[in-house]
Design an enzyme around this catalytic site. Sequence first.
Site, PDB file in Angstrom:
ATOM      1  N   HIS A 194       0.855  -1.183   0.000  1.00 36.52           N
ATOM      2  CA  HIS A 194       0.000   0.000   0.000  1.00 36.52           C
ATOM      3  C   HIS A 194       0.891   1.232   0.000  1.00 36.52           C
ATOM      4  O   HIS A 194       1.970   1.234   0.605  1.00 36.52           O
ATOM      5  CB  HIS A 194      -0.905   0.026   1.228  1.00 36.52           C
ATOM      6  CG  HIS A 194      -1.738   1.271   1.307  1.00 36.52           C
ATOM      7  ND1 HIS A 194      -2.793   1.501   0.465  1.00 36.52           N
ATOM      8  CD2 HIS A 194      -1.642   2.371   2.091  1.00 36.52           C
ATOM      9  CE1 HIS A 194      -3.308   2.678   0.728  1.00 36.52           C
ATOM     10  NE2 HIS A 194      -2.631   3.226   1.710  1.00 36.52           N
TER      11      HIS A 194
ATOM     12  N   ASP B 105     -16.139   0.434   6.700  1.00 36.35           N
ATOM     13  CA  ASP B 105     -15.100   1.422   6.411  1.00 36.35           C
ATOM     14  C   ASP B 105     -15.567   2.403   5.346  1.00 36.35           C
ATOM     15  O   ASP B 105     -15.286   3.606   5.424  1.00 36.35           O
ATOM     16  CB  ASP B 105     -13.816   0.730   5.963  1.00 36.35           C
ATOM     17  CG  ASP B 105     -12.734   1.728   5.587  1.00 36.35           C
ATOM     18  OD1 ASP B 105     -12.291   2.481   6.466  1.00 36.35           O
ATOM     19  OD2 ASP B 105     -12.356   1.773   4.403  1.00 36.35           O
TER      20      ASP B 105
ATOM     21  N   ARG C  47     -16.333  10.709   7.623  1.00 42.38           N
ATOM     22  CA  ARG C  47     -15.162  11.494   8.044  1.00 42.38           C
ATOM     23  C   ARG C  47     -14.943  12.667   7.104  1.00 42.38           C
ATOM     24  O   ARG C  47     -14.495  13.730   7.512  1.00 42.38           O
ATOM     25  CB  ARG C  47     -13.918  10.605   8.074  1.00 42.38           C
ATOM     26  CG  ARG C  47     -13.915   9.592   9.198  1.00 42.38           C
ATOM     27  CD  ARG C  47     -12.520   9.031   9.417  1.00 42.38           C
ATOM     28  NE  ARG C  47     -11.902   8.554   8.212  1.00 42.38           N
ATOM     29  CZ  ARG C  47     -12.042   7.329   7.717  1.00 42.38           C
ATOM     30  NH1 ARG C  47     -12.802   6.467   8.337  1.00 42.38           N
ATOM     31  NH2 ARG C  47     -11.436   6.979   6.612  1.00 42.38           N
TER      32      ARG C  47
ATOM     33  N   SER D 282      -8.566   2.088   8.804  1.00 42.08           N
ATOM     34  CA  SER D 282      -9.193   1.997   7.489  1.00 42.08           C
ATOM     35  C   SER D 282      -8.398   1.128   6.539  1.00 42.08           C
ATOM     36  O   SER D 282      -8.917   0.157   5.989  1.00 42.08           O
ATOM     37  CB  SER D 282      -9.365   3.394   6.908  1.00 42.08           C
ATOM     38  OG  SER D 282      -9.858   3.347   5.602  1.00 42.08           O
TER      39      SER D 282
ATOM     40  N   LYS E 221      -8.745  -3.211   5.405  1.00 43.82           N
ATOM     41  CA  LYS E 221      -8.817  -3.787   4.062  1.00 43.82           C
ATOM     42  C   LYS E 221      -7.773  -4.881   3.890  1.00 43.82           C
ATOM     43  O   LYS E 221      -8.010  -5.900   3.234  1.00 43.82           O
ATOM     44  CB  LYS E 221      -8.607  -2.698   3.013  1.00 43.82           C
ATOM     45  CG  LYS E 221      -9.671  -1.608   2.990  1.00 43.82           C
ATOM     46  CD  LYS E 221      -9.381  -0.616   1.886  1.00 43.82           C
ATOM     47  CE  LYS E 221     -10.368   0.545   1.885  1.00 43.82           C
ATOM     48  NZ  LYS E 221     -10.176   1.457   3.012  1.00 43.82           N
TER      49      LYS E 221
END
Length: 539
Positions: free
Chosen positions: A116, A195, A202, A274, A278
């Site tokens: 990521h 999420d 948010r 978050s 995943k």
Amino acid sequence: MAALMTPGTGAPPAPGDFSGEGSQGLPDPSPEPKQLPELIRMKRDGGRLSEADIRGFVAAVVNGSAQGAQIGAMLMAIRLRGMDLEETSVLTQALAQSGQQLEWPEAWRQQLVDKHSTGGVGDKVSLVLAPALAACGCKVPMISGRGLGHTGGTLDKLESIPGFNVIQSPEQMQVLLDQAGCCIVGQSEQLVPADGILYAARDVTATVDSLPLITGDLTPWPASACSQAPDLQTQVKGLSLGVTRHLTVCPPTPITRCLTTTMWGGLILNPPASILSKKLVEGLSALVVDVKFGGAAVFPNQEQARELAKTLVGVGASLGLRVAAALTAMDKPLGRCVGHALEVEEALLCMDGAGPPDLRDLVTTLGGALLWLSGHAGTQAQGAARVAAALDDGSALGRFERMLAAQGVDPGLARALCSGSPAERRQLLPRAREQEELLAPADGTVELVRALPLALVLHELGAGRSRAGEPLRLGVGAELLVDVGQRLRRGTPWLRVHRDGPALSGPQSRALQEALVLSDRAPFAAPSPFAELVLPPQQ
């Protein structure tokens, strides 16, 4: 430096604090579920939420019993009061378990890896790394995202390839991994739905910068862009100069330093829960997170980036996920191309065993770390050598071709893209209608090409979106015609802009020319973007 909390003080964590390992720990789960107003009040007043409290809140979010105002109030309470490491771990697990779980054959257990990135300008690493790791024997179930800024995300880049389908069910993902060894897909309502709901909440409740919610997926809105485009959100990254390679081992204790939750010039951060949620769904054996720092990144310096890296590694370890975080410099675009179709072309060039050195270096470094962490290589250096070999011998390119065909691209087109010359590939991908070159204003050595002004201009030209759902101009982009460290003579072309509209405006041309930084020093070799690797405990 890090300051340990005094055990048993019972003091509430500061905003963003992950250090709460006091002797009390989390309170015992309540025999009866608490009502949402009581949970909100508890966190608002600085209390710790039990596992049952957190799971009850997440369940209410998913089943619709939580009202929008209640979700916003809880997020704000978390933003202001923080969560300790255990609360954050429970939240991450609850988010991951809110939807369908990805289940793989037992034989794949040690093969599953992923990467990521905190996102940036010209970052096409995922397009190269996933098939390269597959060629090295890994399975890469990459759940990626779109951009809400100048150049878009990994999914947008792949969708510049005609026919590529990012929507895949969990069952289809397993078929893709079996056929190609890798897939790059988007998040769906089946995977981590809680999420997705909290992410949207948010965004409209000023709580996106909450570190207990932060996972490393960072969407910066640079302060320098605010006056120019107040409605623009961008994702930027690049390459800075003079970084030193070394390793940092994250100690096997909870994070003991309060991380600042101040927003850097209006930076918008996704929360640790978050992204890690995943990745937990993916059932990985190892994950590497590329955390950017520098003038075109969320974190202006390496020290601040290191704090997020340690948080990610620590939370991952508490959840049984082996996470390493690479700190990489980001002042100039990564590689030479920025823009969806142009970045696909450059990714293909890298898989030809060629392409820009900084892109290849980052792919092999991150891939080497993953092969090492997952037990596929004895050392990081050996893992990097295996990834480099996959780029040079064509096996990574072969896996990429398989992935394209398996995800909806016509097999003939996939074959042509992966076997054609750069000129032939350009004919197969979206192209802008016009090209315009900028000339060097003076003699000098290229010290830097600033990524941020380049990204903002390309956004204006249609390469990025300001709000979700906006169409993109997939052929719009820019090619750097020079390298950092290269000597340049006045009047030499240094940038080629691919545009669909009229010629660059005066302000756009000036912004781009100011992105080129020249000096009087002798030519030099550009440094690698890789600076540091933060490792999990006992690695």
